[in-house]
Design an enzyme around this catalytic site. Structure first.
Site, mmCIF file in Angstrom:
data_model
loop_
_atom_site.group_PDB
_atom_site.id
_atom_site.type_symbol
_atom_site.label_atom_id
_atom_site.label_comp_id
_atom_site.label_asym_id
_atom_site.label_seq_id
_atom_site.Cartn_x
_atom_site.Cartn_y
_atom_site.Cartn_z
ATOM 1 N N ILE A 385 -13.098 -12.816 0.338
ATOM 2 C CA ILE A 385 -12.458 -12.786 0.290
ATOM 3 C C ILE A 385 -11.592 -12.967 1.992
ATOM 4 C CG2 ILE A 385 -12.596 -13.196 -1.666
ATOM 5 C CD1 ILE A 385 -10.613 -10.407 -1.873
ATOM 6 N N GLY A 386 -11.693 -13.016 3.013
ATOM 7 C CA GLY A 386 -11.208 -12.816 3.739
ATOM 8 C C GLY A 386 -11.614 -11.513 4.597
ATOM 9 N N GLY A 388 -10.834 -7.736 7.658
ATOM 10 C CA GLY A 388 -10.187 -7.190 7.248
ATOM 11 C C GLY A 388 -10.111 -6.831 8.849
ATOM 12 N N GLU A 389 -9.486 -5.426 8.854
ATOM 13 C CA GLU A 389 -9.787 -5.139 10.838
ATOM 14 C C GLU A 389 -10.763 -4.397 11.141
ATOM 15 O OE1 GLU A 389 -6.699 -1.540 10.801
ATOM 16 O OE2 GLU A 389 -7.013 -1.442 13.101
ATOM 17 N N PHE A 390 -11.779 -3.790 9.972
ATOM 18 C CA PHE A 390 -12.661 -3.686 10.189
ATOM 19 C C PHE A 390 -14.277 -4.079 9.685
ATOM 20 C CE2 PHE A 390 -9.886 0.074 9.546
ATOM 21 C CZ PHE A 390 -10.859 0.952 10.579
ATOM 22 N N GLY A 391 -13.966 -5.301 9.362
ATOM 23 C CA GLY A 391 -15.221 -5.890 8.301
ATOM 24 C C GLY A 391 -14.817 -6.976 7.484
ATOM 25 N N GLU A 392 -15.815 -7.756 7.178
ATOM 26 C CA GLU A 392 -15.318 -8.644 5.752
ATOM 27 C C GLU A 392 -14.465 -8.575 4.666
ATOM 28 O OE1 GLU A 392 -18.845 -10.342 5.148
ATOM 29 O OE2 GLU A 392 -18.344 -12.091 6.837
ATOM 30 N N LYS A 411 -13.921 -3.430 0.890
ATOM 31 C CA LYS A 411 -13.843 -4.208 1.874
ATOM 32 C C LYS A 411 -14.760 -3.232 2.202
ATOM 33 C CE LYS A 411 -8.764 -3.037 2.486
ATOM 34 N NZ LYS A 411 -8.227 -2.566 3.156
ATOM 35 N N ASP A 504 3.601 0.635 7.314
ATOM 36 C CA ASP A 504 3.725 -0.404 7.669
ATOM 37 C C ASP A 504 3.726 -1.551 6.086
ATOM 38 O OD1 ASP A 504 2.618 -2.308 8.777
ATOM 39 O OD2 ASP A 504 0.617 -2.055 8.922
HETATM 40 O O1 ACK Z 1 -4.457 -12.866 1.090
HETATM 41 P P1 ACK Z 1 -5.775 -12.362 0.653
HETATM 42 O O2 ACK Z 1 -6.146 -13.627 -0.994
HETATM 43 O O3 ACK Z 1 -5.431 -10.824 0.174
HETATM 44 O O4 ACK Z 1 -6.631 -12.414 1.529
HETATM 45 C C1 ACK Z 1 -6.783 -10.938 1.959
HETATM 46 C C2 ACK Z 1 -7.922 -10.317 2.321
HETATM 47 O O5 ACK Z 1 -8.612 -9.552 1.414
HETATM 48 C C3 ACK Z 1 -7.937 -9.417 3.591
HETATM 49 O O6 ACK Z 1 -7.812 -8.202 3.380
HETATM 50 C C4 ACK Z 1 -7.814 -9.807 -0.267
HETATM 51 N N1 ACK Z 1 -7.708 -8.740 -0.224
HETATM 52 C C5 ACK Z 1 -7.553 -7.283 0.118
HETATM 53 N N2 ACK Z 1 -8.094 -6.523 -0.966
HETATM 54 C C6 ACK Z 1 -7.873 -6.756 -2.131
HETATM 55 C C7 ACK Z 1 -7.911 -6.471 -3.424
HETATM 56 N N3 ACK Z 1 -7.899 -5.878 -3.598
HETATM 57 N N4 ACK Z 1 -7.727 -7.820 -3.923
HETATM 58 C C8 ACK Z 1 -8.128 -9.357 -4.096
HETATM 59 N N5 ACK Z 1 -7.891 -9.394 -2.364
HETATM 60 C C9 ACK Z 1 -7.781 -8.388 -1.313
HETATM 61 C C10 ACK Z 1 -6.119 -9.751 0.787
#
Ligand code: ACK
Length: 745
Positions: A385-386, A388-392, A411, A504
Site C-alpha cells: 500500500i505504500g 515507508g522509510e525502511f521498506g514496503e 511495515k 513530527d
Molecule cells: O496515505 P496512505 O494510504 O497511508 O499511504 C501511506 C503508506 O502506508 C506508507 O506509509 C499507509 N499506511 C501506513 N500505516 C498504515 C496503517 N496502519 N493502516 C493503513 N495504511 C497505512 C499510509
C-alpha cells in the site's frame, strides 16, 4: 385403564399384562417389585435377561449415581468450541461457545485449567524448533471470576497472572458422567502471553536508624515486580497534617535515608515501585515517630547509654508534645502553607512514563519488553500500500491462535539493512508498544525471528489524513472536522501525559480508519539524546519538518510537548483547509523569517473564528503561553457541545488578524508580488487572465472585490468566489492592521 393414574415413566409399555408379579422380558425392566409393571429400557441401555431390575448402558454411555433407572444413558460432552482470549496486562478474559454435544444431559459445566509455560519454540531464544514447552500449574496466586470450576457461564476472567509470561488455558466441558468415561476427555485450549503490568505494592517497610531529624527506611521488592524495577518512590508526611501536603523522595535501591524531619513527630510513609510499565500502587501506610536525641535509638548505630537517655528524653518530650498538641495544630497551618509552596509535589498516581528504547544498552531488550513476537505463519500479506522509510508497507491479515482474524498494516524492513537500520526500524515498535489509547495507532506485534523483519499494526482503512482530506475536499461538516481534531488532541494529550514528545506531528502522520477515527502514528524518528546532560534533543540527520515545527525547536532544538502543541496548531490548519500545504509554496527560509517577524497562517476558508483563535494560541512565540493538550481537548469538547460557537467564520470577524501574508510589505512582494502570484498561492490561477483583463493588477485593487465584481469578470463558481473573497478579505484586514500599527494611538 389406569395408565393415566400411574407416575410418568420413560416409554412405559402399557400393553404389558399387569396382573400379578410377572418377570419382565428382555429389553424391559422393573426397578422395584412394588412397581406397577415393566418399563422398556430407556435409550442407550439394554437388558439381556428376563426379570431385569435395571438396564445396563450401551458401550460409551453412562449413568450418573443419582440418575434414575428411567433416564436414558448419557455421554460426556464434546469439547467447548471457539475459545477466544483477550489479554489485558496481567489479566486474561476467555470466552467460548458450548460443545456441539452436551452428551444428552442438562448438567453441563466448565472447568478451567491454567498452566504457566516456558517460552514457545517460535519465540524462545536458544530453544530448538519443535522443543516441547515446559508447563506447570498456575498455583493459588491466580484468581478466577466468577470461579475456576463448575462454571455455568461460557466466560471467565483470570487475574493476577505474571507479566510477560506464556500461559496455556484449557477449558473442559464436564457433565455428570464425565468421571466415568475411560476415554480421552475433550477440552479446548489457548496459549497467550501476558503484557507488561505495573509492579504490585511494596509490602514490608522497616525503619532502621531513627534520630531527631532522620530515619533510614528499608523494604522488600514487591511480590510481583512484573519487570525490572527502575526506581522506588517514597511519599511521606506528618501524620497530623493533611496527606495532600507531602514530600517525595526517589531512590534506585530498596532503602532511603529520609532527612529534614521534625523531632518527636509522627510521620506516615508509603513506598511504591516503578518499572517500564509505570508505577505500582503505594504500600499501606507505615508510621513511626522521630526521636528526641541526635543518635539513632534503633538499629546498628545504637548504644546502651544513648538508648537510655533517648528513651527517658522521649518520654518527657512526648508529654510536652501532647501538651502542646493543640498549639502545634494551629501552627501547622503555617507550616502546611510553607510546605505547599516549598516542597509539595503532586503525584499523578498510575501515570505511566514513556521509556526511550535508546536508553536500553541492548535495544533488542526494549523490543522484547514492549512488542509481542508474532509467528510469521499467522500473517498473510495481501498487497503493497505504500513505501515507508525502511521498506514496503503492506496490508494483510493476522490470525493469532484463539483470536479472530483482523486486518493489519505490515511495515517491512528491506533486505540488506544495517544493524543501525534494524535498530531504528524496530525502535518504532518499542515506542508504539508502550501506548494504549484509542487515538494512537495500536501495535499488534513484530516479526524478528525470520525475514523480512516486520512491524504489524492495526489497519487504518482511509490511510493518511492529509491525502484523505484532499480526496474529500469540502465533504465534511465543521462538527466532523472538529471531531477529527478532538481525536488527534486526545491522542496527543495521552502522549504528553506519558512525557513522550512526538516531534513530527503533521496530518501525513495521522491515520484515519473507516469510522473517521484519527490515530497518531509514525513514531519512527530516532529519539537520540545528545551527550549534553541538558537533554536537548536532536533529530536524525538534522532534518526538521520546518513548516510544522515550533521556532525554539528549529533554532535550538528545544523539543517539548509545547513544541508538539505548535505542530498541532498546524495540523488544525491542515484539517480545516482540507489538506492544503501550510505556507503554500513559500520556501522554508521564508517561513522561518515570517514566523520570526510575527506572521501566522490566516484562517482557512470557512474556518470558525474560535478554531483559528485556538491555532493562534498554539502558535504563541512563548511556549509557556501555548495551551496544554488537556486544555485543547476541553476547548474542542466545549465547541462540539455548543455548535453555535462554530458558526462565526473569518469573514465576519473583527478580531485583529495576524495573518501571514502582508500585501504592502516587502515580504508580500517577495513571496507573492503580484495578483498572479496571489492567485497561484490560493490555487485559483486559472482566473489570472480574468483579473488582468478587468484591470485588477495590484493587491490593493483586489481587496475590495465583491461577489458581483467576480461574477462580472467571469468567475461563476460559488465555491471559487468564496475562496477568493475570503482570501481578499484576509489581505484587507492585514493592510488595515499595518495602518493601525503605523498610526500612533
Ligand atoms: O496515505 P496512505 O494510504 O497511508 O499511504 C501511506 C503508506 O502506508 C506508507 O506509509 C499507509 N499506511 C501506513 N500505516 C498504515 C496503517 N496502519 N493502516 C493503513 N495504511 C497505512 C499510509
Amino acid at each position: 385403564m389406569r395408565a393415566h393414574a400411574m407416575p410418568q415413566r420413560w416409554n412405559r409399555d402399557t400393553s404389558w399384562p399387569r396382573t400379578g408379579p410377572v418377570s419382565c422380558k428382555i429389553g424391559y425392566y422393573r426397578a422395584l417389585s412394588t412397581d406397577d409393571g415393566c418399563s422398556k429400557c430407556p435409550p442407550h441401555s439394554y437388558s439381556v435377561s428376563e426379570g431385569s431390575t435395571s438396564c445396563a448402558c450401551d458401550k460409551g454411555f453412562f449413568r450418573a449415581e443419582t440418575d434414575p433407572a428411567s433416564m436414558p444413558c448419557t455421554q460426556p460432552p464434546s469439547a467447548p468450541q471457539n475459545l477466544i482470549s483477550n489479554v489485558n496486562e496481567t489479566s486474561v478474559n476467555l470466552e467460548w461457545t458450548a460443545p456441539v454435544s452436551s452428551g444428552g444431559r442438562s448438567d453441563l459445566t466448565y472447568n478451567v485449567v491454567c498452566k504457566r509455560c516456558g517460552p514457545g519454540p517460535s519465540s524462545a531464544a536458544g530453544l530448538a524448533p519443535g522443543a516441547p514447552r515446559t508447563c506447570q500449574p498456575c498455583g493459588n496466586a491466580v484468581h478466577y471470576s466468577p470461579q475456576q470450576l463448575s462454571l455455568r457461564s461460557t466466560r471467565v476472567s483470570i487475574t493476577d497472572l505474571q507479566a510477560h509470561t506464556n500461559y496455556t488455558f484449557e477449558i473442559w466441558a464436564v457433565n455428570g458422567v464425565s468421571t466415568q468415561s475411560p476415554g480421552p476427555q475433550q477440552a479446548v485450549s489457548v496459549t497467550v502471553t501476558t503484557n507488561q503490568a505495573a509492579p504490585s505494592p511494596v509490602t514490608s517497610i522497616q525503619a532502621k536508624d531513627i534520630t531527631r531529624h532522620a530515619v533510614s527506611l528499608a523494604w522488600q521488592q514487591p511480590e510481583r515486580p512484573n519487570g525490572v524495577i527502575l526506581e522506588y518512590e517514597v511519599k511521606y508526611y506528618e501524620k497530623d497534617q493533611n496527606e495532600r501536603s507531602y514530600r517525595i523522595m526517589k531512590t534506585a535501591s530498596r532503602s532511603a535515608d529520609i532527612k529534614g524531619l521534625n523531632p518527636l513527630t509522627i510521620y506516615v510513609f508509603h513506598v511504591r515501585a516503578r518499572t517500564a510499565a509505570g508505577y505500582g500502587d503505594f504500600s499501606a501506610p507505615f508510621e513511626f515517630m522521630t526521636n528526641s536525641v541526635p543518635s539513632p535509638i534503633i538499629g546498628d548505630g545504637a548504644n546502651s547509654t544513648v538508648l537510655l537517655v533517648s528513651v527517658i528524653g522521649s518520654v518527657i518530650l512526648l508529654l510536652i508534645f501532647i501538651a502542646v498538641f493543640v498549639i502545634s495544630r494551629r501552627r501547622s497551618k503555617y507550616s502546611k502553607a510553607k510546605q505547599d509552596s516549598d516542597e509539595e509535589k503532586h503525584l499523578h498516581p498510575g501515570v505511566r512514563i514513556y521509556v526511550d528504547p535508546f536508553t536500553y544498552e541492548d535495544p533488542n531488550q526494549a523490543v522484547r519488553e514492549f512488542a509481542k513476537e508474532i509467528d510469521a505463519s499467522c500473517i498473510k500479506i495481501e498487497k503493497v500500500i505504500g513505501i515507508g522509510e525502511f521498506g514496503e508497507v503492506c496490508s494483510g491479515r493476522l490470525k493469532m491462535p484463539g483470536k479472530r482474524e483482523i486486518c493489519v498494516a505490515i511495515k517491512t524492513l528491506k533486505a540488506g539493512y544495517t544493524d543501525k537500520q534494524r535498530r531504528d526500524f524496530l525502535s518504532e515498535a518499542s515506542i508504539m508498544g508502550q501506548f494504549d489509547h484509542p487515538n494512537i495507532i495500536r501495535l499488534e506485534g513484530v516479526v524478528t525471528k525470520c525475514k523480512p523483519v516486520m512491524i504489524i499494526t492495526e489497519y487504518m482503512e482511509n490511510g493518511s489524513l492529509d491525502a484523505f482530506l484532499r480526496k474529500n475536499d469540502g465533504r465534511f461538516t465543521v462538527i466532523q472536522l472538529v471531531g477529527i481534531l478532538r481525536g488527534i488532541a486526545s491522542g496527543m494529550k495521552y502522549l504528553s501525559d506519558m512525557s513522550y514528545v512526538h516531534r513530527d506531528l503533521a496530518a501525513r502522520n495521522i491515520l484515519v480508519n473507516s469510522n473517521l477515527v484519527c490515530k497518531v502514528s509514525d513514531f519512527g524518528m530516532s529519539r537520540v539524546l545528545e551527550e549534553d546532560p541538558e537533554a536537548a534533543y536532536t533529530t536524525r540527520g538534522g532534518k526538521i519538518p520546518i513548516r510544522w515545527t515550533a521556532p525554539e525547536a528549529i533554532t535550538y532544538r528545544k523539543f517539548t510537548s509545547a513544541s508538539d502543541v505548535w505542530s498541532y496548531g498546524i495540523v488544525m490548519w491542515e484539517v480545516m483547509s482540507y489538506g492544503e500545504r501550510p505556507y503554500w509554496d513559500m520556501s522554508n527560509q521564508d517561513v522561518i523569517k515570517a514566523i520570526e517577524e510575527g506572521y501566522r497562517l490566516p484562517p482557512p476558508m470557512d474556518c470558525p473564528v474560535s478554531l483559528h483563535q485556538l491555532m493562534l494560541d498554539c502558535w504563541q512565540k512563548e511556549r509557556a503561553e501555548r495551551p496544554k493538550f488537556s486544555q485543547i481537548v476541553n476547548m474542542l469538547d466545549k465547541l462540539i457541545r455548543n455548535p453555535s460557537s462554530l458558526k462565526r467564520t473569518g469573514g465576519e470577524t473583527n478580531r485583529p488578524n495576524t495573518a501571514l501574508l502582508e500585501p504592502s510589505s516587502p515580504e508580500f512582494s517577495a513571496t507573492l508580488g503580484s495578483v498572479a502570484d496571489w492567485l497561484a498561492a490560493i490555487n485559483m490561477e486559472r482566473y489570472r487572465d480574468n483579473f488582468t483583463a478587468a484591470g485588477y493588477t495590484t493587491p490593493e485593487a483586489v481587496v475590495h472585490l465583491t461577489q458581483e465584481d467576480m461574477a462580472r469578470i467571469g468567475i461563476s463558481s460559488a465555491a471559487h468566489q468564496d475562496k477568493i473573497l475570503t482570501s481578499a478579505q484576509g489581505m484587507l484586514s492585514q493592510m488595515q492592521q499595518i495602518q493601525d500599527r503605523m498610526v500612533p494611538v
